[in-house]
Scaffold this motif. Structure first.
Motif, PDB file in Angstrom:
ATOM      1  N   ARG A 245      -3.846  14.095 -28.563  1.00  9.47           N
ATOM      2  CA  ARG A 245      -3.096  13.999 -27.318  1.00  9.47           C
ATOM      3  C   ARG A 245      -4.195  13.172 -26.571  1.00  9.47           C
ATOM      4  NH1 ARG A 245      -2.706  12.824 -23.303  1.00  9.47           N
ATOM      5  NH2 ARG A 245      -1.472  13.902 -21.349  1.00  9.47           N
ATOM      6  N   ASP A 246      -5.293  13.486 -26.849  1.00 12.28           N
ATOM      7  CA  ASP A 246      -6.371  12.454 -25.887  1.00 12.28           C
ATOM      8  C   ASP A 246      -6.411  10.940 -26.128  1.00 12.28           C
ATOM      9  OD1 ASP A 246      -7.768  12.375 -28.643  1.00 12.28           O
ATOM     10  OD2 ASP A 246      -9.537  13.314 -27.933  1.00 12.28           O
ATOM     11  N   GLN A 247      -5.451  10.453 -27.333  1.00 12.57           N
ATOM     12  CA  GLN A 247      -5.358   9.186 -27.331  1.00 12.57           C
ATOM     13  C   GLN A 247      -4.467   8.486 -26.363  1.00 12.57           C
ATOM     14  OE1 GLN A 247      -5.393   9.496 -32.134  1.00 12.57           O
ATOM     15  NE2 GLN A 247      -5.833   7.270 -31.560  1.00 12.57           N
ATOM     16  N   PHE A 248      -3.739   9.462 -25.584  1.00 10.71           N
ATOM     17  CA  PHE A 248      -2.534   8.998 -24.832  1.00 10.71           C
ATOM     18  C   PHE A 248      -2.981   9.144 -23.302  1.00 10.71           C
ATOM     19  CE2 PHE A 248      -0.378  10.468 -28.684  1.00 10.71           C
ATOM     20  CZ  PHE A 248       0.557   9.439 -28.843  1.00 10.71           C
ATOM     21  N   LEU A 249      -2.442   8.064 -22.464  1.00  9.76           N
ATOM     22  CA  LEU A 249      -2.522   8.225 -20.949  1.00  9.76           C
ATOM     23  C   LEU A 249      -1.165   8.217 -20.536  1.00  9.76           C
ATOM     24  CD1 LEU A 249      -3.808   8.099 -18.239  1.00  9.76           C
ATOM     25  CD2 LEU A 249      -3.495   5.739 -18.350  1.00  9.76           C
ATOM     26  N   VAL A 250      -0.594   9.558 -19.800  1.00  8.18           N
ATOM     27  CA  VAL A 250       0.649   9.607 -19.536  1.00  8.18           C
ATOM     28  C   VAL A 250       0.584   9.320 -17.766  1.00  8.18           C
ATOM     29  CG1 VAL A 250       2.653  11.228 -19.165  1.00  8.18           C
ATOM     30  CG2 VAL A 250       1.064  11.186 -21.142  1.00  8.18           C
ATOM     31  N   LEU A 251       1.502   8.681 -17.490  1.00  7.15           N
ATOM     32  CA  LEU A 251       1.557   8.232 -16.026  1.00  7.15           C
ATOM     33  C   LEU A 251       2.861   8.452 -15.454  1.00  7.15           C
ATOM     34  CD1 LEU A 251      -0.057   4.601 -16.371  1.00  7.15           C
ATOM     35  CD2 LEU A 251      -1.126   6.731 -15.398  1.00  7.15           C
ATOM     36  N   ASP A 252       2.827   8.760 -14.139  1.00 12.16           N
ATOM     37  CA  ASP A 252       4.207   9.249 -13.374  1.00 12.16           C
ATOM     38  C   ASP A 252       4.612   7.889 -13.091  1.00 12.16           C
ATOM     39  OD1 ASP A 252       6.201  10.078 -11.626  1.00 12.16           O
ATOM     40  OD2 ASP A 252       4.898  11.314 -10.536  1.00 12.16           O
ATOM     41  N   GLY A 253       5.870   7.359 -13.557  1.00 11.72           N
ATOM     42  CA  GLY A 253       6.693   6.254 -13.267  1.00 11.72           C
ATOM     43  C   GLY A 253       7.548   6.315 -11.865  1.00 11.72           C
ATOM     44  N   GLU A 254       7.829   7.324 -11.480  1.00 13.82           N
ATOM     45  CA  GLU A 254       8.392   7.552 -10.060  1.00 13.82           C
ATOM     46  C   GLU A 254       7.371   7.275  -8.998  1.00 13.82           C
ATOM     47  OE1 GLU A 254      11.633   8.137  -9.081  1.00 13.82           O
ATOM     48  OE2 GLU A 254      12.112   8.017 -11.460  1.00 13.82           O
ATOM     49  N   LYS A 255       6.119   7.896  -9.175  1.00 14.61           N
ATOM     50  CA  LYS A 255       5.195   7.690  -8.225  1.00 14.61           C
ATOM     51  C   LYS A 255       4.698   6.127  -8.113  1.00 14.61           C
ATOM     52  CE  LYS A 255       0.426   9.263  -7.151  1.00 14.61           C
ATOM     53  NZ  LYS A 255      -0.659  10.001  -7.402  1.00 14.61           N
ATOM     54  N   PHE A 256       4.521   5.533  -9.479  1.00 18.50           N
ATOM     55  CA  PHE A 256       4.164   4.127  -9.605  1.00 18.50           C
ATOM     56  C   PHE A 256       5.123   3.423  -8.947  1.00 18.50           C
ATOM     57  CE2 PHE A 256       3.601   0.311 -12.302  1.00 18.50           C
ATOM     58  CZ  PHE A 256       2.292  -0.047 -11.924  1.00 18.50           C
ATOM     59  N   ALA A 257       6.340   3.609  -8.693  1.00 19.63           N
ATOM     60  CA  ALA A 257       7.367   2.811  -8.373  1.00 19.63           C
ATOM     61  C   ALA A 257       7.434   2.782  -7.048  1.00 19.63           C
ATOM     62  CB  ALA A 257       8.705   3.088  -8.705  1.00 19.63           C
ATOM     63  N   LYS A 258       7.211   3.879  -6.059  1.00 24.67           N
ATOM     64  CA  LYS A 258       7.201   4.257  -4.723  1.00 24.67           C
ATOM     65  C   LYS A 258       6.028   4.165  -3.976  1.00 24.67           C
ATOM     66  CE  LYS A 258      10.930   7.379  -6.193  1.00 24.67           C
ATOM     67  NZ  LYS A 258      11.531   8.920  -6.016  1.00 24.67           N
ATOM     68  N   GLU A 259       4.888   4.254  -4.525  1.00 21.57           N
ATOM     69  CA  GLU A 259       3.592   4.358  -3.859  1.00 21.57           C
ATOM     70  C   GLU A 259       2.702   3.113  -4.402  1.00 21.57           C
ATOM     71  OE1 GLU A 259       1.599   8.057  -4.369  1.00 21.57           O
ATOM     72  OE2 GLU A 259       3.347   9.159  -3.950  1.00 21.57           O
ATOM     73  N   ASN A 260       1.760   2.727  -3.373  1.00 17.95           N
ATOM     74  CA  ASN A 260       0.549   1.911  -3.738  1.00 17.95           C
ATOM     75  C   ASN A 260       0.154   2.099  -5.273  1.00 17.95           C
ATOM     76  OD1 ASN A 260      -1.876   0.462  -3.962  1.00 17.95           O
ATOM     77  ND2 ASN A 260      -1.483  -0.046  -2.062  1.00 17.95           N
ATOM     78  N   PRO A 261       0.097   1.137  -5.995  1.00 13.75           N
ATOM     79  CA  PRO A 261      -0.106   1.245  -7.264  1.00 13.75           C
ATOM     80  C   PRO A 261      -1.385   1.567  -7.803  1.00 13.75           C
ATOM     81  CG  PRO A 261       0.530  -0.996  -6.991  1.00 13.75           C
ATOM     82  CD  PRO A 261       0.717  -0.446  -5.745  1.00 13.75           C
ATOM     83  N   THR A 262      -2.512   1.366  -7.060  1.00 13.17           N
ATOM     84  CA  THR A 262      -3.870   1.464  -7.078  1.00 13.17           C
ATOM     85  C   THR A 262      -4.199   2.788  -7.888  1.00 13.17           C
ATOM     86  OG1 THR A 262      -4.213   0.322  -4.919  1.00 13.17           O
ATOM     87  CG2 THR A 262      -6.083   1.174  -6.175  1.00 13.17           C
ATOM     88  N   SER A 263      -3.683   3.886  -7.557  1.00 11.24           N
ATOM     89  CA  SER A 263      -4.026   5.183  -8.111  1.00 11.24           C
ATOM     90  C   SER A 263      -3.780   4.951  -9.488  1.00 11.24           C
ATOM     91  CB  SER A 263      -3.237   6.220  -7.212  1.00 11.24           C
ATOM     92  OG  SER A 263      -3.442   7.689  -8.046  1.00 11.24           O
ATOM     93  N   ALA A 264      -2.506   4.581 -10.062  1.00 11.84           N
ATOM     94  CA  ALA A 264      -2.223   4.597 -11.388  1.00 11.84           C
ATOM     95  C   ALA A 264      -3.253   3.565 -12.217  1.00 11.84           C
ATOM     96  CB  ALA A 264      -0.716   4.197 -11.608  1.00 11.84           C
ATOM     97  N   LEU A 265      -3.238   2.447 -11.583  1.00 16.58           N
ATOM     98  CA  LEU A 265      -4.091   1.549 -12.297  1.00 16.58           C
ATOM     99  C   LEU A 265      -5.533   1.786 -12.409  1.00 16.58           C
ATOM    100  CD1 LEU A 265      -2.897  -1.768 -10.086  1.00 16.58           C
ATOM    101  CD2 LEU A 265      -2.129  -1.010 -12.596  1.00 16.58           C
ATOM    102  N   LYS A 266      -6.077   2.800 -11.431  1.00 16.14           N
ATOM    103  CA  LYS A 266      -7.354   3.338 -11.558  1.00 16.14           C
ATOM    104  C   LYS A 266      -7.510   4.184 -12.707  1.00 16.14           C
ATOM    105  CE  LYS A 266      -9.807   2.705  -7.323  1.00 16.14           C
ATOM    106  NZ  LYS A 266     -10.658   3.204  -6.295  1.00 16.14           N
ATOM    107  N   GLU A 267      -6.256   5.220 -12.945  1.00 16.45           N
ATOM    108  CA  GLU A 267      -6.151   5.984 -14.147  1.00 16.45           C
ATOM    109  C   GLU A 267      -6.296   5.274 -15.452  1.00 16.45           C
ATOM    110  OE1 GLU A 267      -3.390   9.576 -14.502  1.00 16.45           O
ATOM    111  OE2 GLU A 267      -2.544   8.724 -12.619  1.00 16.45           O
ATOM    112  N   VAL A 268      -5.630   3.736 -15.433  1.00 18.26           N
ATOM    113  CA  VAL A 268      -5.986   3.045 -16.468  1.00 18.26           C
ATOM    114  C   VAL A 268      -7.216   3.026 -16.716  1.00 18.26           C
ATOM    115  CG1 VAL A 268      -5.052   0.939 -17.962  1.00 18.26           C
ATOM    116  CG2 VAL A 268      -3.356   2.538 -16.535  1.00 18.26           C
ATOM    117  N   GLU A 269      -7.878   2.234 -15.761  1.00 20.41           N
ATOM    118  CA  GLU A 269      -9.352   1.742 -15.883  1.00 20.41           C
ATOM    119  C   GLU A 269     -10.458   2.736 -16.351  1.00 20.41           C
ATOM    120  OE1 GLU A 269      -9.614  -1.463 -12.263  1.00 20.41           O
ATOM    121  OE2 GLU A 269      -9.449   0.583 -11.640  1.00 20.41           O
ATOM    122  N   ASN A 270      -9.845   4.220 -15.849  1.00 17.91           N
ATOM    123  CA  ASN A 270     -10.769   5.178 -16.347  1.00 17.91           C
ATOM    124  C   ASN A 270     -10.580   5.563 -17.827  1.00 17.91           C
ATOM    125  OD1 ASN A 270     -11.985   5.674 -13.909  1.00 17.91           O
ATOM    126  ND2 ASN A 270     -10.429   7.088 -13.141  1.00 17.91           N
TER     127      ASN A 270
END
Length: 349
Positions: A245-270
């Protein structure tokens, strides 16, 4: 006397050659082009990467293929983004160690398109469909040839959302991981399965794969590919038989589509262990297009990518049927993924 003059001439020639080599090597250290220098000046040195292979000598054919639908900031960290050369100063083709595996019509293209502006990340523009069509455990060099050149301290990412739903893909990806002798990182972005199914249906129509005479009938058809591709719990359970499981990053596509994408992109960076290069002010919402645009490069998706108002809608009865199917599957997905996005299924469609 002649002999002494000959010795002096040889010595002078050796000193000239040494000076030329020294000056040439110093000059080559500054041989980054202007764009590359500006990138590294702004963001500093990316993280070191592994698994490099000598370049195969074939330039990558970049194409823009926008075929997916998109979309609490942390305080800015005090980081040193001063200029520093990459470790080896050379670019070559390298194998991807990060895969965006899906899901289709959940924002994978938007995610990839924004991530390509990060100086630590490179990757092919096109979906390669390698681990759902091409891979056989013996032809990884063909995969490598499709990669762009990168520095040794950049990460190569490949995105094909069909990997998530094709049954043979996780096994083929595992064989690839064994070949690299390094643990892959896998990114999965998901959205409301009813909205995803509808988007998938109109995507198929746009590409001439269906006439879509009746949205409800087609989505509820026997062996519906739209429903199958939205069963996140079923597909994720299969992937977890091959990867932790720790090899996966799971992101919320609904939030990514509707809000400023910075939060999701920072999750990827981390998740990737790279610097925070994206800031909230880098993105602005374009009311005319209905998408967030990346201000530093003036990049914005074309307005024809979204479906703000679909020409057809599901019947209320169809929504009820789909909710029954997907709610049960989502229970499995939330449990396995360790997240719960509390979507209101089928809202506003």
């Amino acid at each position: 006397m002649v002999r002494r003059n000959t010795q002096l001439a040889i010595l002078a020639f050796i000193l000239f050659v040494w000076a030329y080599i020294f000056l040439f090597s110093k000059g080559s250290e500054n041989n980054l082009d202007t764009n590359e220098r500006e990138t590294f000046d702004r963001f500093g040195t990316p993280r070191d990467n592994q698994n490099e292979l000598d370049e195969e000598g074939q330039p990558h054919d970049y194409q823009n293929e926008l075929d997916e639908e998109g979309e609490d900031e942390d305080e800015d960290d005090e980081e040193d983004y001063s200029f520093q050369y990459p470790a080896d100063k050379k670019r070559k083709k390298r194998y991807p160690t990060v895969l965006i595996i899906g899901s289709q019509k959940s924002g994978t293209t938007s995610l990839r398109q924004f991530l390509k502006f990060h100086p630590d990340i490179v990757g092919p523009e096109r979906e390669l469909h390698y681990f759902d069509k091409t891979a056989n455990g013996r032809n990884y060099e063909k995969y490598l040839k499709k990669m762009p050149k990168s520095y040794s301290n950049q990460i190569t990412i490949e995105k094909t959302p069909n990997y998530f739903t094709v049954q043979k893909s996780p096994g083929l990806v595992l064989e690839y991981q064994k070949f690299l002798v390094v643990e892959l990182k896998l990114i999965l972005i998901v959205r409301d399965p009813i909205r995803r199914s509808i988007s998938h249906a109109f995507h198929s129509k746009a590409h001439g794969r269906t006439e879509l005479k009746n949205l409800t009938t087609e989505i509820l058809a026997e062996k519906s590919k739209y429903i199958y591709s939205s069963l996140f719990g079923q597909h994720f359970e299969r992937w977890l038989k091959y990867f932790r499981r720790d090899q996966f990053l799971v992101l919320d596509g609904e939030k990514f589509a509707k809000e400023n994408p910075t939060s999701a992109l920072k999750e990827v960076e981390n998740f990737l262990g790279i610097k925070h290069a994206f800031k909230e002010e880098d993105f602005g919402f374009n009311d005319d297009k209905g998408f967030y645009c990346y201000n530093p490069t003036k990049f914005c998706f074309p307005s024809n990518r979204g479906h703000a108002a679909y020409p057809q809608q599901l019947t209320p009865a169809a929504k009820t049927i789909l909710k029954g199917i997907f709610e049960k599957d989502l229970e499995t997905f939330w449990r396995l993924a360790g997240v719960n996005y509390n979507w209101t299924l089928g809202a506003d469609v």
